[in-house]
Scaffold this motif. Structure first.
Motif, PDB file in Angstrom:
ATOM      1  N   PRO A 193      63.751 -52.075  -0.479  1.00 34.68           N
ATOM      2  CA  PRO A 193      62.378 -52.070  -1.023  1.00 34.68           C
ATOM      3  C   PRO A 193      62.036 -50.739  -1.677  1.00 34.68           C
ATOM      4  N   ASN A 194      61.110 -50.796  -2.638  1.00 27.42           N
ATOM      5  CA  ASN A 194      60.781 -49.595  -3.409  1.00 27.42           C
ATOM      6  C   ASN A 194      59.665 -48.761  -2.794  1.00 27.42           C
ATOM      7  N   HIS A 195      59.138 -49.175  -1.639  1.00 33.20           N
ATOM      8  CA  HIS A 195      58.172 -48.339  -0.930  1.00 33.20           C
ATOM      9  C   HIS A 195      58.165 -48.788   0.532  1.00 33.20           C
ATOM     10  N   GLY A 196      57.474 -48.035   1.344  1.00 30.19           N
ATOM     11  CA  GLY A 196      57.462 -48.340   2.765  1.00 30.19           C
ATOM     12  C   GLY A 196      58.708 -47.806   3.453  1.00 30.19           C
ATOM     13  N   VAL A 197      58.824 -48.108   4.739  1.00 39.26           N
ATOM     14  CA  VAL A 197      59.896 -47.554   5.569  1.00 39.26           C
ATOM     15  C   VAL A 197      60.979 -48.600   5.804  1.00 39.26           C
ATOM     16  N   ARG A 217      50.579 -43.638   3.438  1.00 35.66           N
ATOM     17  CA  ARG A 217      50.082 -42.923   2.257  1.00 35.66           C
ATOM     18  C   ARG A 217      51.114 -42.805   1.139  1.00 35.66           C
ATOM     19  N   VAL A 218      52.359 -42.522   1.484  1.00 37.17           N
ATOM     20  CA  VAL A 218      53.357 -42.166   0.476  1.00 37.17           C
ATOM     21  C   VAL A 218      54.012 -43.415  -0.095  1.00 37.17           C
ATOM     22  N   GLN A 219      53.898 -43.580  -1.405  1.00 39.22           N
ATOM     23  CA  GLN A 219      54.413 -44.784  -2.068  1.00 39.22           C
ATOM     24  C   GLN A 219      55.802 -44.548  -2.658  1.00 39.22           C
ATOM     25  N   ILE A 220      56.719 -44.100  -1.816  1.00 37.70           N
ATOM     26  CA  ILE A 220      58.124 -43.993  -2.205  1.00 37.70           C
ATOM     27  C   ILE A 220      58.955 -44.605  -1.088  1.00 37.70           C
ATOM     28  N   PRO A 221      60.208 -44.977  -1.375  1.00 36.20           N
ATOM     29  CA  PRO A 221      61.057 -45.493  -0.297  1.00 36.20           C
ATOM     30  C   PRO A 221      61.333 -44.408   0.742  1.00 36.20           C
ATOM     31  N   ILE A 222      61.220 -44.775   2.014  1.00 37.39           N
ATOM     32  CA  ILE A 222      61.572 -43.890   3.121  1.00 37.39           C
ATOM     33  C   ILE A 222      62.684 -44.566   3.916  1.00 37.39           C
ATOM     34  N   LEU A 223      63.838 -43.922   3.997  1.00 37.28           N
ATOM     35  CA  LEU A 223      64.940 -44.431   4.812  1.00 37.28           C
ATOM     36  C   LEU A 223      64.929 -43.650   6.117  1.00 37.28           C
ATOM     37  N   TYR A 224      64.765 -44.379   7.225  1.00 36.35           N
ATOM     38  CA  TYR A 224      64.483 -43.755   8.521  1.00 36.35           C
ATOM     39  C   TYR A 224      65.529 -44.211   9.533  1.00 36.35           C
ATOM     40  N   ILE A 225      66.422 -43.300   9.899  1.00 36.07           N
ATOM     41  CA  ILE A 225      67.421 -43.617  10.923  1.00 36.07           C
ATOM     42  C   ILE A 225      66.787 -43.503  12.297  1.00 36.07           C
ATOM     43  N   SER A 226      67.035 -44.501  13.131  1.00 36.48           N
ATOM     44  CA  SER A 226      66.533 -44.444  14.501  1.00 36.48           C
ATOM     45  C   SER A 226      67.372 -45.349  15.393  1.00 36.48           C
ATOM     46  N   HIS A 227      67.457 -44.970  16.660  1.00 37.40           N
ATOM     47  CA  HIS A 227      68.046 -45.859  17.671  1.00 37.40           C
ATOM     48  C   HIS A 227      66.964 -46.320  18.641  1.00 37.40           C
ATOM     49  N   SER A 228      65.683 -46.110  18.250  1.00 39.37           N
ATOM     50  CA  SER A 228      64.557 -46.450  19.114  1.00 39.37           C
ATOM     51  C   SER A 228      63.785 -47.634  18.545  1.00 39.37           C
ATOM     52  N   ILE A 281      60.860 -48.008  15.423  1.00 39.19           N
ATOM     53  CA  ILE A 281      61.040 -49.006  14.364  1.00 39.19           C
ATOM     54  C   ILE A 281      59.818 -49.916  14.288  1.00 39.19           C
ATOM     55  N   ILE A 282      59.323 -50.376  15.440  1.00 37.77           N
ATOM     56  CA  ILE A 282      58.172 -51.275  15.436  1.00 37.77           C
ATOM     57  C   ILE A 282      56.936 -50.570  14.905  1.00 37.77           C
ATOM     58  N   ARG A 283      56.771 -49.302  15.214  1.00 35.40           N
ATOM     59  CA  ARG A 283      55.581 -48.582  14.765  1.00 35.40           C
ATOM     60  C   ARG A 283      55.626 -48.211  13.293  1.00 35.40           C
ATOM     61  N   LEU A 284      56.834 -48.019  12.747  1.00 31.22           N
ATOM     62  CA  LEU A 284      56.933 -47.441  11.414  1.00 31.22           C
ATOM     63  C   LEU A 284      57.547 -48.348  10.352  1.00 31.22           C
ATOM     64  N   ALA A 285      58.516 -49.176  10.718  1.00 34.87           N
ATOM     65  CA  ALA A 285      59.379 -49.798   9.711  1.00 34.87           C
ATOM     66  C   ALA A 285      58.848 -51.128   9.191  1.00 34.87           C
ATOM     67  N   ASP A 286      58.927 -51.277   7.876  1.00 35.74           N
ATOM     68  CA  ASP A 286      58.603 -52.549   7.230  1.00 35.74           C
ATOM     69  C   ASP A 286      59.853 -53.401   7.049  1.00 35.74           C
ATOM     70  N   TYR A 287      60.987 -52.751   6.869  1.00 42.83           N
ATOM     71  CA  TYR A 287      62.256 -53.416   6.583  1.00 42.83           C
ATOM     72  C   TYR A 287      63.291 -52.831   7.534  1.00 42.83           C
ATOM     73  N   LEU A 288      64.235 -53.639   7.968  1.00 43.52           N
ATOM     74  CA  LEU A 288      65.191 -53.201   8.986  1.00 43.52           C
ATOM     75  C   LEU A 288      66.608 -53.560   8.555  1.00 43.52           C
TER      76      LEU A 288
END
Length: 359
Positions: A25-29, A182-193, A197-204
């Motif tokens: 995706p082009n925005h979100g986490v 707020r930020v309208q750019i793609p955010i790639l977020y590594i996590s093992h938690s 993921i539930i609090r932040l991520a739109d795509y997994l």
């Protein structure tokens, strides 16, 4: 979907290779999830140009960072990178660390300005301090602000909370939530938690042994009958809803979603706010009737979508139910499933304690 395309092959050892083909995706986490050694950090480092993959392509909106003819070094890639440990310059104050980023910024675009990021991350009182005078959570907030003041087109975050204890994680998560909205750019977020993921991520995206084994909207992926990888994290679902009522006398708020509602413990939220809630499968029970004779407030009319026995423990069964289009999982004994004659398509009541709902 956007033109953030990632197709990479990298052989690290005889026992591990990265073989990835993604369009994100082009925005979100987008959360990158997997056990240790699955290739999460290697993937981010290849995107950033910190490691070279033997074959592949990385491009954003038609701008090629890597292919058979091109390989841009890290400083020419429009990225911000937040590491597990805040990599601040120790001889510079927090403000000077931010000013260093501004000098390196991509002046052709502004995704966020200095005053806004300082306010958003709550760091104004910290600007005169040096890194050794800051807590781990404060340093990481400065590092995130610095990464964004470069004005990147993609933000990469490699387990940014893993070095923090639980109380500091809870302190910084609200700042990250505000940032991601707020930020309208793609955010790639590594996590093992799963909590993060539930609090932040739109795509997994789920990695295992260097390969993508599943990907999609977070709610959909978590709502599937869990793979062993997700089962190890205590199978949970994401419920996304809106606050529609506040009951101050009881300290409860009503969250509405998919023509259903749940009561949760109140916090700072206001009517109209959106909420992302985590419900663990072990905190869900099943009833055949909706009689109002229970202390459990949340009793949702659902339909059973699937049932699977636990491979590791045949005495247990995972039941997937749908509340409208929202999946809910229940981990119950196989004996209970048999006594209730549970089967696909059966209408039942999913019961969830208000105190068990996490946010």
């Amino acid at each position: 979907m956007t033109d953030l395309k990632i197709r990479l092959t990298k052989n690290n050892t005889a026992h591990f290779s990265l073989n990835i083909d993604l369009r994100l995706p082009n925005h979100g986490v987008t959360a990158i999830f997997g056990r240790s050694g699955s290739g999460k950090t290697t993937l981010l480092r290849c995107i950033a140009g910190l490691e070279k993959s033997e074959f592949g392509e990385v491009s954003l909106n038609g701008d090629v960072w890597q292919n058979t003819m091109t390989w841009l070094p890290p400083h020419k890639r429009p990225i911000g990178y937040v590491f597990q440990e805040a990599s601040l310059f120790p001889h510079l104050s927090a403000k000077e660390n931010l000013e260093f980023a501004i000098k390196r910024a991509n002046t052709k675009q502004t995704i966020i300005d200095y005053e806004e990021i300082v306010t958003l991350m709550g760091i104004k009182p910290l600007l005169a301090k040096y890194p050794n005078q800051l807590s781990g959570g404060e340093r990481q907030r400065i590092a995130i602000a610095r990464a964004l003041l470069i004005q990147p087109k993609v933000l990469l975050m490699d387990e940014p909370l893993s070095a923090l204890d639980e109380s500091l994680k809870q302190d910084i998560l609200p700042y990250l939530e505000a940032l991601c909205r707020r930020v309208q750019i793609p955010i790639l977020y590594i996590s093992h938690s799963i909590d993060e993921i539930i609090r932040l991520a739109d795509y997994l995206v789920i990695l295992d042994n260097g390969k993508v084994i599943d990907q999609g909207r977070t709610q959909k992926i978590l709502g599937k009958l869990p793979t062993p990888l997700l089962q190890s994290q205590d199978a949970s679902v994401l419920i996304s809803g809106t606050i529609t009522e506040k009951h101050k006398e009881w300290g409860l708020s009503k969250v509405s979603f998919s023509h259903h509602h749940m009561m949760i413990k109140s916090s700072e939220e206001k009517i109209g706010d959106t909420m992302r809630l985590r419900v663990k499968s072990r905190d869900v029970s099943i009833s055949l009737s909706n009689e109002d004779n229970s202390s459990i407030l949340n009793r949702l009319a659902v339909v059973i979508d699937d049932l699977v026995k636990d491979d590791q423990d045949p005495s247990m069964m995972m039941v997937r139910m749908l509340a409208g289009d929202t999946p809910i999982l229940a981990n119950i004994t196989a004996l209970s499933a048999d006594k209730l004659n549970l089967k696909k398509g059966k209408n039942v009541i999913a019961q969830i304690k208000s105190a068990a709902v996490l946010r």
